[in-house]
Design a protein around this motif. Structure first.
Motif, short mmCIF file in Angstrom:
data_model
loop_
_atom_site.label_atom_id
_atom_site.label_comp_id
_atom_site.label_asym_id
_atom_site.label_seq_id
_atom_site.Cartn_x
_atom_site.Cartn_y
_atom_site.Cartn_z
N UNK A 182 27.17 -84.98 -18.07
CA UNK A 182 27.00 -84.24 -19.23
C UNK A 182 26.44 -82.67 -18.66
N UNK A 183 27.21 -81.94 -19.01
CA UNK A 183 27.02 -80.40 -18.93
C UNK A 183 26.72 -79.48 -19.84
N UNK A 184 25.64 -78.87 -19.75
CA UNK A 184 25.07 -77.85 -20.90
C UNK A 184 25.67 -76.60 -20.53
N UNK A 185 26.05 -76.00 -21.54
CA UNK A 185 26.91 -74.67 -21.02
C UNK A 185 26.20 -73.56 -21.82
N UNK A 186 26.26 -72.29 -21.17
CA UNK A 186 25.68 -71.01 -22.10
C UNK A 186 26.57 -69.89 -21.23
N UNK A 187 25.80 -68.78 -21.57
CA UNK A 187 26.61 -67.52 -21.02
C UNK A 187 26.25 -67.56 -19.43
N UNK A 193 32.90 -73.81 -15.46
CA UNK A 193 33.25 -75.07 -16.01
C UNK A 193 34.51 -75.80 -15.28
N UNK A 194 35.42 -74.75 -14.80
CA UNK A 194 36.69 -75.58 -13.88
C UNK A 194 36.13 -76.14 -13.09
N UNK A 195 35.02 -75.84 -12.05
CA UNK A 195 34.68 -76.60 -11.00
C UNK A 195 34.05 -77.87 -11.37
N UNK A 196 33.11 -77.75 -12.62
CA UNK A 196 32.57 -78.96 -13.26
C UNK A 196 33.68 -80.07 -13.17
N UNK A 197 34.91 -79.46 -13.81
CA UNK A 197 36.12 -80.61 -13.99
C UNK A 197 36.58 -81.06 -12.71
N UNK A 198 36.66 -80.08 -11.65
CA UNK A 198 37.12 -80.63 -10.35
C UNK A 198 36.20 -81.64 -9.78
N UNK A 199 34.66 -81.63 -9.95
CA UNK A 199 33.92 -82.52 -9.60
C UNK A 199 33.84 -83.88 -10.30
N UNK A 200 34.47 -83.68 -11.67
CA UNK A 200 34.68 -85.08 -12.23
C UNK A 200 35.83 -85.75 -11.50
N UNK A 212 27.26 -77.18 -25.88
CA UNK A 212 26.58 -75.76 -25.97
C UNK A 212 25.02 -75.48 -26.02
N UNK A 213 24.50 -74.88 -25.47
CA UNK A 213 23.23 -74.74 -25.48
C UNK A 213 22.44 -74.45 -26.84
N UNK A 214 21.49 -75.08 -27.23
CA UNK A 214 21.19 -75.17 -28.59
C UNK A 214 19.60 -74.93 -28.75
N UNK A 215 19.18 -74.83 -30.02
CA UNK A 215 17.75 -74.38 -30.22
C UNK A 215 17.21 -75.65 -30.95
N UNK A 237 30.12 -65.54 -26.04
CA UNK A 237 31.00 -66.11 -24.92
C UNK A 237 31.97 -67.21 -25.51
N UNK A 238 31.60 -67.56 -26.91
CA UNK A 238 32.36 -68.81 -27.49
C UNK A 238 33.84 -69.16 -27.38
N UNK A 239 34.33 -67.94 -27.37
CA UNK A 239 35.86 -67.96 -27.72
C UNK A 239 36.37 -68.06 -25.91
N UNK A 240 35.62 -67.67 -25.18
CA UNK A 240 36.12 -67.76 -23.87
C UNK A 240 35.84 -69.32 -23.26
N UNK A 241 34.54 -69.69 -23.87
CA UNK A 241 34.40 -71.13 -23.35
C UNK A 241 35.12 -72.14 -23.97
N UNK A 242 35.55 -71.70 -25.27
CA UNK A 242 36.69 -72.62 -25.98
C UNK A 242 38.04 -72.61 -25.17
#
Length: 338
Positions: A182-187, A193-200, A212-215, A237-242
């Motif tokens: 489980x990974x929480x992502x923010x700016x 994220x690609x390295x998280x994928x490589x870890x998986x 995505x980080x939430x309130x 950064x949403x479009x880049x993250x997507x």
């Protein structure tokens, strides 16, 4: 191969089942809930609202009494996700809680920070009682990991080593528990994220779940405004993250690893929670969802109030009506998750 396929299908079936919804003012009792095992924690994550808890609420544990009450009150439960403002395995009664769930054939899904996975006893609990375990890793850089999830002397090396042992034991036949990251992502960390994928891929996990980080706070709560500012920074950064996540989804699918993620947008009117489930805190407060985890967010208490009466009572019907009308001014759900 067959065991791996069974895990992936099991994950998909549970996930799809969680998101079913049929809007109505009166609905059946939940068959899936979230349950907070404890508010004790050995980490001080910047994305967690635990820091907003009052001092006397920082060491609350889900008791066996509360667990019995939950199981007696909700006889149709098929799955429970143990998650909240603390680390699941710090509850001193966790094995007894897991035994009670297993006795009812309830599937247990746990989110853990992974800090205790080098302990054989903890891994045995997972193998013996848990259907699905998600391990929180927000960066593959040791320094960044410790900045995002400070856990004292425990760092990324220990979490990965414990996760690797858990997966090795599972693959050797100790269990067939579903294991994911489980990974929480923010700016602050999305470029990793690609390295998280490589870890998986390296660990051979069953899935990667990106949130995505939430309130988790409501307007008027301490730290609500500061959290909103941080989230608004991340929204840029949403479009880049997507784009990154779509690439990772394809890349990991080729390795048989599921990837799930949610892009932040207002959920009012498009949420299953008011009709399907609840988040019950360690103190027994029945909160409307997983992002409203503070004790005062509760609509009633399972230990002192009639669950069925309140589940279809005026407060809950008003909340469901707000969702049907997509009322963005609703104080509980109107701004979620921003």
């Amino acid at each position: 191969m067959i065991r791996s396929f069974q895990r992936k299908i099991g994950k998909l079936v549970m996930f799809i089942g969680m998101y079913r919804r049929k809007p109505a003012l009166r609905v059946p009792l939940p068959d899936y809930i979230e349950l907070e095992p404890t508010t004790r924690c050995n980490a001080t994550c910047g994305t967690c609202s635990r820091s907003s808890l009052a001092g006397d609420n920082l060491k609350n544990d889900l008791s066996l009494e509360t667990m019995h009450k939950v199981l007696d009150t909700l006889p149709d439960l098929t799955a429970i996700r143990l998650i909240g403002l603390g680390e699941t395995f710090l509850n001193p009664h966790i094995e007894d809680i897991l035994k009670l769930a297993r006795a009812k054939s309830i599937k247990i899904w746990i989110i853990t920070n992974g800090s205790l996975l080098l302990d054989q006893r903890i891994r045995n609990l997972i193998h013996d009682y848990v259907y699905d375990v998600g391990i929180s890793i927000d960066s593959t850089d040791p320094d960044e990991f410790s900045r995002l999830r400070p856990m004292g002397k425990i760092g990324l090396t220990e979490v990965i080593a414990g996760t690797r042992l858990l997966i090795q034991e599972r693959n050797q036949g100790r269990s067939n528990v579903i294991i994911g990251i489980n990974s929480t992502v923010s700016h602050e960390n999305y470029q990793n994220l690609p390295e998280i994928g490589s870890l998986c891929i390296d660990l051979s996990t069953d899935y990667l779940a990106v949130s995505f980080v939430e309130n988790w706070l409501m307007k008027g709560d301490t730290d609500y405004q500061a959290t909103s500012i941080r989230i608004n920074q991340s929204l840029q950064c949403v479009s880049k993250i997507h784009t990154i996540l779509k690439k990772q989804q394809f890349r990991l699918a080729l390795r048989g690893i599921l990837v799930g993620y949610k892009i932040p947008k207002r959920r009012i009117g498009n949420c299953q929670w008011p009709y399907r489930s609840v988040h019950i805190t360690a103190e027994g407060n029945v909160n409307p969802c997983c992002t409203r985890t503070q004790p005062h967010h509760g609509l009633f208490n399972i230990l002192t109030d009639d669950f069925e009466k309140n589940w279809n009572g005026p407060a809950y019907q008003e909340l469901r009506l707000a969702h049907m009308r997509k009322d963005t001014l609703n104080p509980i759900c109107g701004s979620c998750p921003l």
